[in-house]
Scaffold this motif. Structure first.
Motif, PDB file in Angstrom:
ATOM      1  N   ALA A 175       0.940  -1.461  -0.005  1.00 24.24           N
ATOM      2  CA  ALA A 175      -0.078   0.225   0.266  1.00 24.24           C
ATOM      3  C   ALA A 175       1.121   1.274  -0.515  1.00 24.24           C
ATOM      4  CB  ALA A 175      -0.942   0.170   1.107  1.00 24.24           C
ATOM      5  N   LEU A 221      -6.325  -0.335   8.945  1.00 29.03           N
ATOM      6  CA  LEU A 221      -7.575   0.499   8.010  1.00 29.03           C
ATOM      7  C   LEU A 221      -6.449   2.184   9.028  1.00 29.03           C
ATOM      8  CD1 LEU A 221      -9.570   2.230   6.441  1.00 29.03           C
ATOM      9  CD2 LEU A 221     -10.816   2.908   8.821  1.00 29.03           C
ATOM     10  N   LEU A 230      -3.758   2.502   7.119  1.00 29.51           N
ATOM     11  CA  LEU A 230      -3.389   3.316   6.139  1.00 29.51           C
ATOM     12  C   LEU A 230      -4.335   4.497   5.232  1.00 29.51           C
ATOM     13  CD1 LEU A 230      -5.731   0.517   4.123  1.00 29.51           C
ATOM     14  CD2 LEU A 230      -3.637   0.721   3.391  1.00 29.51           C
ATOM     15  N   ARG A 275      -7.995  -4.489   2.011  1.00 28.65           N
ATOM     16  CA  ARG A 275      -8.488  -3.520   1.043  1.00 28.65           C
ATOM     17  C   ARG A 275      -9.325  -2.705   1.216  1.00 28.65           C
ATOM     18  NH1 ARG A 275      -6.050  -5.308  -4.468  1.00 28.65           N
ATOM     19  NH2 ARG A 275      -7.074  -3.939  -4.975  1.00 28.65           N
ATOM     20  N   ALA A 282     -10.220   1.560   2.293  1.00 28.69           N
ATOM     21  CA  ALA A 282      -9.304   1.975   2.608  1.00 28.69           C
ATOM     22  C   ALA A 282      -9.691   3.267   1.585  1.00 28.69           C
ATOM     23  CB  ALA A 282      -8.502   1.521   1.257  1.00 28.69           C
TER      24      ALA A 282
END
Length: 305
Positions: free
Chosen positions: A174, A231, A234, A251, A254
Motif C-alpha cells: 500500500a 485501516l 492506511l 484492502r 481504504a
C-alpha cells in the motif's frame, strides 16, 4: 442446602392443591410425600403447610419457596435437555477469537447464518493477534481462533491445536498516490529502500513477516508506526508517511488516496481456524463450516484475486 427432591414435592403440592394428588403425580405414597415435606420444613426453618379443614394449604413462606422451586426445576429441566442435545445440537456458548481483518470480513456473515440456524447458540468474539490469543485457546478460555500465517513466516503453533486453512490471499504494498512508485503495476521491496513502514506491533505475525520480507531484499526495516488496525495504517499511508503490507481482505475499506501495488516476488497470507485437538464439538464444527462458506461466497463475489 435444600434438597431438589423435597423442593419438587413442595412444587407438586402447590400445583395440585393436596398431598394426595401431588403424591399421585410424583408416583410416591402420600406418607412418603409428607415425610419429604416435613424434612423440607426443618431445612427451611419455617412452616410451609398448615391445616385447612380436613386438608392442608400452603403458608406464605411455602408459596415463596414454591415459586423459587418452580424456577429452579424449570432451569434443571432445561439443563437436562441441553445436555441430552449436546451430542448433536449446536447450542450453548461458543467463545471465538481472531485477527481483526478476519473478524470484520468473515465472522459477521458467518455468525448471522449460524445463529439463525441455531438460535440456542451464544457466540462471543474477541479480536487480537495470534501471539495473544493462542495462550487463551490452549488454556481453554477460547474455543476457536481465526489466525493468520504468512508464506514467508508461517505461524508457529505448539502441540495441541488442530488447524484448517480457510482463506489464501495475496498481499499488496500500500502506497500513497503521492509516492513516486505508486503508479507501477508491481514493485520489488528493494525499490522502497528509503520508505518508512507502518505495521502491526512487534511480535505479531504481520510485523515479523514484514521484517523478514525486507531483510530478504537486503533492507533493514524502518517501522515508524506500530498500529494494530490495517485501516489506521492506511490512514498513514494516504498521507505518504509510510508504506504498508496489506492482505486482500484488508484492502476494503481504504482511504481514496491509497494505491495497492503487487509485490515482486509475490507474498501471500492464509487465515486458519485453530481449535484444541480432540475438542471439535458441534458448535466448533458448525462455526468452521459457516466461516468456510463465508470465505467461499467472498471469493465468488470477486473479493479475492
Amino acid at each position: 442446602m435444600f434438597s431438589i427432591d423435597r423442593l419438587r414435592a413442595l412444587s407438586a403440592v402447590a400445583a395440585h392443591g393436596s398431598i394426595a394428588r401431588a403424591a399421585e403425580a410424583l408416583h410416591i405414597t402420600p406418607s412418603g410425600l409428607s415425610q419429604k415435606l416435613a424434612k423440607l420444613e426443618r431445612e427451611a426453618g419455617r412452616r410451609l403447610l398448615e391445616p385447612h379443614g380436613r386438608s392442608i394449604r400452603i403458608t406464605h413462606a411455602g408459596r415463596v419457596l414454591a415459586g423459587h422451586a418452580d424456577r429452579l426445576l424449570d432451569q434443571l429441566s432445561a439443563a437436562e435437555a441441553d445436555l441430552a442435545d449436546l451430542a448433536d445440537e449446536v447450542l450453548g456458548p461458543l467463545r471465538l477469537g481472531g485477527v481483526g481483518s478476519a473478524v470484520r470480513t468473515l465472522l459477521p456473515g458467518a455468525l448471522d447464518a449460524l445463529t439463525a440456524a441455531h438460535p440456542r447458540l451464544r457466540p462471543t468474539v474477541t479480536d487480537g493477534e495470534a501471539v495473544d490469543l493462542l495462550p487463551r485457546l490452549l488454556s481453554g478460555e477460547l474455543d476457536l481462533l481465526l489466525i493468520e500465517s504468512w508464506t514467508n513466516r508461517p505461524v508457529f503453533l505448539p502441540a495441541g491445536p488442530a488447524l484448517r486453512t480457510l482463506v489464501r490471499e495475496e498481499v499488496w504494498v500500500a502506497l500513497s498516490g503521492r509516492h513516486p512508485l505508486a503508479d507501477r503495476p508491481e514493485i520489488d521491496l528493494a525499490d522502497l529502500r528509503d520508505t518508512p513502514w507502518a505495521s502491526c506491533p512487534p511480535g505479531t505475525e504481520p510485523y515479523e513477516a514484514l521484517v523478514q520480507a525486507l531483510r530478504a531484499r537486503g533492507l533493514e526495516p524502518d517501522v515508524r508506526f506500530a498500529l494494530t488496525e490495517h485501516l489506521t495504517q492506511l490512514a498513514m499511508v494516504e498521507r505518504n508517511l509510510a508504506a504498508a503490507l496489506v492482505p486482500t481482505m484488508s484492502r476494503t475499506p481504504a482511504p481514496p488516496g491509497v494505491r495497492f501495488v503487487r509485490l515482486r516476488p509475490g507474498l501471500r497470507r492464509e487465515i486458519k481456524a485453530a481449535w484444541p485437538a480432540g475438542h471439535e464439538n458441534p458448535p466448533v464444527r458448525a462455526c468452521v463450516a459457516a466461516v468456510e462458506q463465508a470465505a467461499a461466497a467472498r471469493d465468488e463475489d470477486g473479493d479475492a484475486p
